[in-house]
Design a protein around this motif. Structure first.
Motif, PDB file in Angstrom:
ATOM      1  N   THR A   6      11.588  -5.976  13.323  1.00 45.24           N
ATOM      2  CA  THR A   6      10.712  -7.127  13.065  1.00 45.24           C
ATOM      3  C   THR A   6      10.100  -7.027  11.663  1.00 45.24           C
ATOM      4  O   THR A   6       9.972  -8.036  10.958  1.00 45.24           O
ATOM      5  CB  THR A   6       9.593  -7.193  14.125  1.00 45.24           C
ATOM      6  OG1 THR A   6      10.183  -7.205  15.422  1.00 45.24           O
ATOM      7  CG2 THR A   6       8.740  -8.436  13.953  1.00 45.24           C
ATOM      8  N   ILE A   7       9.746  -5.815  11.248  1.00 40.30           N
ATOM      9  CA  ILE A   7       9.210  -5.609   9.889  1.00 40.30           C
ATOM     10  C   ILE A   7      10.281  -5.967   8.852  1.00 40.30           C
ATOM     11  O   ILE A   7       9.991  -6.614   7.835  1.00 40.30           O
ATOM     12  CB  ILE A   7       8.742  -4.144   9.703  1.00 40.30           C
ATOM     13  CG1 ILE A   7       7.665  -3.792  10.742  1.00 40.30           C
ATOM     14  CG2 ILE A   7       8.224  -3.917   8.289  1.00 40.30           C
ATOM     15  CD1 ILE A   7       6.435  -4.674  10.717  1.00 40.30           C
ATOM     16  N   GLN A  60       0.827  -1.215   0.000  1.00 43.77           N
ATOM     17  CA  GLN A  60       0.000   0.000   0.000  1.00 43.77           C
ATOM     18  C   GLN A  60       0.858   1.261   0.000  1.00 43.77           C
ATOM     19  O   GLN A  60       0.348   2.381  -0.022  1.00 43.77           O
ATOM     20  CB  GLN A  60      -0.910   0.018   1.232  1.00 43.77           C
ATOM     21  CG  GLN A  60      -2.030  -1.017   1.199  1.00 43.77           C
ATOM     22  CD  GLN A  60      -2.747  -1.143   2.535  1.00 43.77           C
ATOM     23  OE1 GLN A  60      -2.693  -0.224   3.365  1.00 43.77           O
ATOM     24  NE2 GLN A  60      -3.406  -2.260   2.753  1.00 43.77           N
ATOM     25  N   GLY A  61       2.195   1.085   0.060  1.00 43.21           N
ATOM     26  CA  GLY A  61       3.116   2.212  -0.012  1.00 43.21           C
ATOM     27  C   GLY A  61       3.612   2.737   1.324  1.00 43.21           C
ATOM     28  O   GLY A  61       4.289   3.766   1.384  1.00 43.21           O
ATOM     29  N   LEU A  62       3.291   2.031   2.405  1.00 44.42           N
ATOM     30  CA  LEU A  62       3.756   2.477   3.725  1.00 44.42           C
ATOM     31  C   LEU A  62       5.246   2.178   3.883  1.00 44.42           C
ATOM     32  O   LEU A  62       5.742   1.161   3.392  1.00 44.42           O
ATOM     33  CB  LEU A  62       2.978   1.767   4.845  1.00 44.42           C
ATOM     34  CG  LEU A  62       1.684   2.450   5.312  1.00 44.42           C
ATOM     35  CD1 LEU A  62       0.621   2.379   4.208  1.00 44.42           C
ATOM     36  CD2 LEU A  62       1.159   1.774   6.581  1.00 44.42           C
ATOM     37  N   SER A  63       5.943   3.071   4.580  1.00 47.75           N
ATOM     38  CA  SER A  63       7.367   2.844   4.868  1.00 47.75           C
ATOM     39  C   SER A  63       7.499   1.822   5.993  1.00 47.75           C
ATOM     40  O   SER A  63       6.514   1.472   6.659  1.00 47.75           O
ATOM     41  CB  SER A  63       8.033   4.153   5.292  1.00 47.75           C
ATOM     42  OG  SER A  63       7.562   4.544   6.570  1.00 47.75           O
ATOM     43  N   ILE A  64       8.750   1.366   6.219  1.00 49.67           N
ATOM     44  CA  ILE A  64       8.997   0.384   7.284  1.00 49.67           C
ATOM     45  C   ILE A  64       8.587   0.951   8.640  1.00 49.67           C
ATOM     46  O   ILE A  64       7.916   0.278   9.432  1.00 49.67           O
ATOM     47  CB  ILE A  64      10.480  -0.043   7.281  1.00 49.67           C
ATOM     48  CG1 ILE A  64      10.749  -0.931   6.057  1.00 49.67           C
ATOM     49  CG2 ILE A  64      10.856  -0.784   8.564  1.00 49.67           C
ATOM     50  CD1 ILE A  64      12.194  -1.132   5.737  1.00 49.67           C
ATOM     51  N   GLN A 124       6.407   3.324   9.229  1.00 50.51           N
ATOM     52  CA  GLN A 124       4.944   3.471   9.276  1.00 50.51           C
ATOM     53  C   GLN A 124       4.257   2.125   9.541  1.00 50.51           C
ATOM     54  O   GLN A 124       3.293   2.051  10.302  1.00 50.51           O
ATOM     55  CB  GLN A 124       4.434   4.071   7.961  1.00 50.51           C
ATOM     56  CG  GLN A 124       4.756   5.554   7.806  1.00 50.51           C
ATOM     57  CD  GLN A 124       4.474   6.070   6.394  1.00 50.51           C
ATOM     58  OE1 GLN A 124       4.549   5.326   5.407  1.00 50.51           O
ATOM     59  NE2 GLN A 124       4.141   7.348   6.299  1.00 50.51           N
ATOM     60  N   ILE A 125       4.783   1.066   8.915  1.00 55.41           N
ATOM     61  CA  ILE A 125       4.210  -0.279   9.148  1.00 55.41           C
ATOM     62  C   ILE A 125       4.413  -0.676  10.612  1.00 55.41           C
ATOM     63  O   ILE A 125       3.504  -1.202  11.253  1.00 55.41           O
ATOM     64  CB  ILE A 125       4.860  -1.340   8.221  1.00 55.41           C
ATOM     65  CG1 ILE A 125       4.595  -1.010   6.752  1.00 55.41           C
ATOM     66  CG2 ILE A 125       4.325  -2.741   8.535  1.00 55.41           C
ATOM     67  CD1 ILE A 125       5.412  -1.840   5.772  1.00 55.41           C
TER      68      ILE A 125
END
Length: 723
Positions: A650-651, A633-637, A639-640
């Motif tokens: 963890t991401i 969806q275009g979220l950065s690390i 932001q996720i």
């Protein structure tokens, strides 16, 4: 208001524990009723939880007063690892960091703030606190290490005296005072100095049942004895010495014997001390050799042994220092080496004091330590008696109890001793009483005409040492008391009179010189558990290094042992383990389950572990798919990570695994082409090994995250080429 039956659920959700430790629940209930509290709980008893859990359940900010930077940082790190919004303000931060943290506090984004006492009561900080009170509210002031407020405490700090201003400025905000050690006198002083209003007083037992206490004679082979203890015990240890010179010498010897040890004392630079402490906390070295400057604020729960190579200055300090062992409730060992040469060193130090009363008290405290070292009673009886707690003896976990010595009936001798105290009108110390009993010719006896007493000379049949042994035992058993004003005057109590009226028998232990060994039983199952625990400990260390946090912040040793014993096969089972909260389950569950599965496969055991509903190891897990959807969806690390309430590392791990499992992720958006090529070349040479040696080969300009992501692609390509 929270319904109290829900407290256990909140405890498990936030901290991963199934039940409260003794005393915790009642303290938390009182805190939720906004009462002032005086909490005396031994090191490792769970003091921090007593203000941390209420902070999460009450409206507003909880302000925690803590005297040491290291302690603040450790506690905040551990809270954040449980997904709890906590922060600290201290001199280690730059102006920008201070401003951004203050902003977050004023916007209600922080539940726990750790701050030093001098900053808290400063003219700049108090107006900020006024704004916080108006905007988000102040739930509680938690004064940690509260004994620092008292001149009678073992670590008095004048800046703590200023904290009374908080009560005057915020009279409606409850205050919780917490300390690990405090005599009656210190407790009363804390209550007065902090202005606590009708506080609920909670004193849990000072007994640390998991600690084995022993005293050994310090002979010429003392270093060999210390080395033997270090090698016998797996895990971290602290060795305390009286002088800097001794610290440096002992560290040098241990290093020569291939023991990973570092020094800590006031002669080192601030940077050296900080680096050495960090390396010890993060398990880069096993042993810290230190003066007593080291220890307060060390939030390391898995110290397996504490050795005092020299005599401590007082029993309260010894209880504190030895109590740094086994804070996780696992079996740990406390050894004190004793010879009479140490007494001269401490006496010299005492004689440097300019205040005569201070000298007197210090000498009395030294006498109490010597009595402990020479004592033949249960070590716990002696220690706990110092804090006013009666303990019946036979603890089964000290040298005197594990190796019972002959017991003799000394009731007649005790009657003589106590009668002499009475006839001397309870105005003298043990030395004078013994002189009277043995018919001494001292000036003090002549001056007080004690050679005319009926008890004069009735104890000539016993040596000075034998009478002193009896006197010590009477004190330790509570059959006589002693003033704590430095003069050590003996006083009779109700039990003394029972002895003199022949209503109570007095049995004392007669010492026998014998070396005590400290052993733990082992079995085939026990060895299995140890092997798996060692593997899980290595995994924990690797994860901790990647995140730059102490290993125990991920899981305590006790939780790793539980994993090894239970060997859970699903995330649901894993989540039921004590020490695994909801956040840590999401963050680490799959990784540790995979390690357990690998171990079981190697041992030829059934390994039907299902981390999720997809049994194929090449299929993404549910948690990885959630990360993938957000990434697409275009979220950065970052932001996720924020969206999912888990760490960015963890991401990264999810993305690396997704790349390896052939999911559509553009690696070039995450790692530059130049770095990709260099990492790939190193992987081709070194192979599929741990990240740390790969990074050491590449240099610090390459991050663990980059290496992990490229390794995911490299593994995928290797697997494809082998088909």
């Amino acid at each position: 208001m929270l319904q109290y039956p829900e407290l256990e659920k909140k405890l498990k959700y936030h901290f991963g524990y199934d039940q409260f430790r003794p005393g915790q629940r009642q303290i938390i209930e009182d805190a939720l009723q906004n009462r002032d509290l005086m909490v005396v709980m031994p090191t490792g008893g769970g003091k921090s939880l007593c203000f941390q859990l209420p902070a999460l359940l009450k409206q507003g900010l909880t302000v925690v007063v803590s005297p040491l930077i290291a302690l603040m940082q450790d506690q905040v790190e551990a809270l954040r690892n449980n997904n709890i919004s906590a922060t600290f303000l201290n001199s280690s931060l730059n102006a920008y960091q201070v401003r951004s943290r203050e902003e977050a506090i004023m916007n209600g984004k922080v539940k726990l703030l750790y701050v030093a006492p001098e900053r808290l009561v400063s003219e700049r900080f108090l107006p900020l606190l006024d704004v916080v009170k108006e905007k988000v509210g102040i739930a509680n002031f938690a004064i940690d290490e509260a004994h620092c407020v008292s001149e009678w405490g073992h670590d008095f700090r004048p800046e703590y005296r200023q904290l009374i201003s908080l009560r005057k400025r915020y009279p409606q905000v409850p205050t919780t005072a917490l300390t690990a050690t405090a005599t009656d006198r210190v407790r009363a002083d804390i209550i007065q100095q902090l202005g606590l209003k009708q506080p609920s007083i909670h004193i849990t037992s000072f007994n640390r049942q998991n600690l084995y206490y022993e005293v050994r004679p310090k002979s010429k082979r003392a270093y060999a004895d210390i080395l033997e203890i270090v090698r016998e015990n797996e895990g971290s240890g602290i060795i305390y010495c009286l002088t800097r010179k001794k610290v440096d010498e002992l560290t040098f010897k241990l290093q020569n014997d291939k023991v990973a040890a570092l020094p800590y004392h006031a002669g080192l630079s601030d940077e050296e001390r900080s680096t050495n402490q960090t390396r010890f906390i993060r398990d880069d070295v096993r042993v810290m050799v230190a003066t007593v400057a080291f220890g307060m604020g060390i939030n390391k729960p898995d110290v397996r042994f504490v050795i005092h190579s020299d005599l401590p200055r007082n029993l309260e300090s010894y209880y504190q220092e030895s109590g740094r062992a086994g804070r996780d409730d696992e079996p740990s060992r406390c050894t004190l080496f004793f010879n009479y040469g140490d007494i001269k060193t401490i006496e010299w130090s005492i004689n440097q004091k300019t205040d005569a009363q201070e000298q007197l008290i210090a000498k009395q405290q030294l006498r109490q330590v010597i009595d402990y070292a020479e004592g033949t009673d249960c070590r716990r009886t002696i220690q706990l008696g110092y804090f006013g707690e009666r303990f019946p003896g036979n603890c089964g976990n000290c040298d005197n109890c594990r190796n019972p010595k002959p017991v003799q009936d000394w009731t007649i001798e005790a009657m003589k001793f106590l009668s002499c105290v009475a006839r001397c009108k309870e105005r003298f110390g043990m030395g004078h009483i013994i002189d009277v009993l043995r018919g001494g010719k001292t000036q003090k006896i002549a001056l007080n005409r004690h050679d005319e007493l009926s008890t004069y000379g009735i104890g000539k049949d016993k040596t000075v040492d034998e009478w002193r042994m009896l006197g010590r035992s009477l004190l330790h058993q509570g059959l006589i008391e002693q003033t704590s004003d430095g003069y050590s005057v003996l006083k009779l109590n109700a039990l003394s009179w029972e002895v003199m009226r022949k209503q109570r028998q007095v049995m004392i232990v007669v010492p026998v010189a014998e070396k005590i060994t400290w052993e733990e039983t082992s079995s085939a199952k026990g060895v299995e558990v140890e092997i798996l625990t060692h593997r899980l400990r290595s995994l924990r260390k690797k994860l901790a290094d990647e995140q730059s946090i102490p290993p125990y912040v991920i899981f305590h040793d006790s939780t790793l042992k539980l994993m090894s014993q239970v060997q859970p096969t699903t995330l649901t089972e894993f989540g039921k383990l004590s020490g695994v909260g909801s956040h840590k389950l999401a963050q680490y569950g799959e990784i540790f389950l995979a390690e357990i599965q690998a171990y079981r496969q190697e041992q030829g055991l059934p390994s039907d572990i299902k981390v999720n509903s997809r049994p194929s190891s090449n299929s993404p897990s549910d948690t990885e798919l959630t990360t993938l959807q957000l990434y697409q969806q275009g979220l950065s690390i970052d932001q996720i990570a924020k969206e999912r309430n888990i760490r960015p590392t963890t991401i990264i791990r999810h993305l690396a695994d997704l790349i390896e499992k052939n999911q559509r992720i553009d690696l070039s958006q995450l790692v530059t082409l130049e770095h990709q090529q260099k990492i790939w070349q190193v992987l081709e040479v070194l192979g599929d090994i741990a990240l740390t040696p790969i990074r050491e080969h590449l240099g610090e300009s390459y991050s663990f995250d980059e290496i992990r992501l490229v390794r995911g692609m490299w593994r995928r390509e290797k697997r494809s080429s082998q088909k």
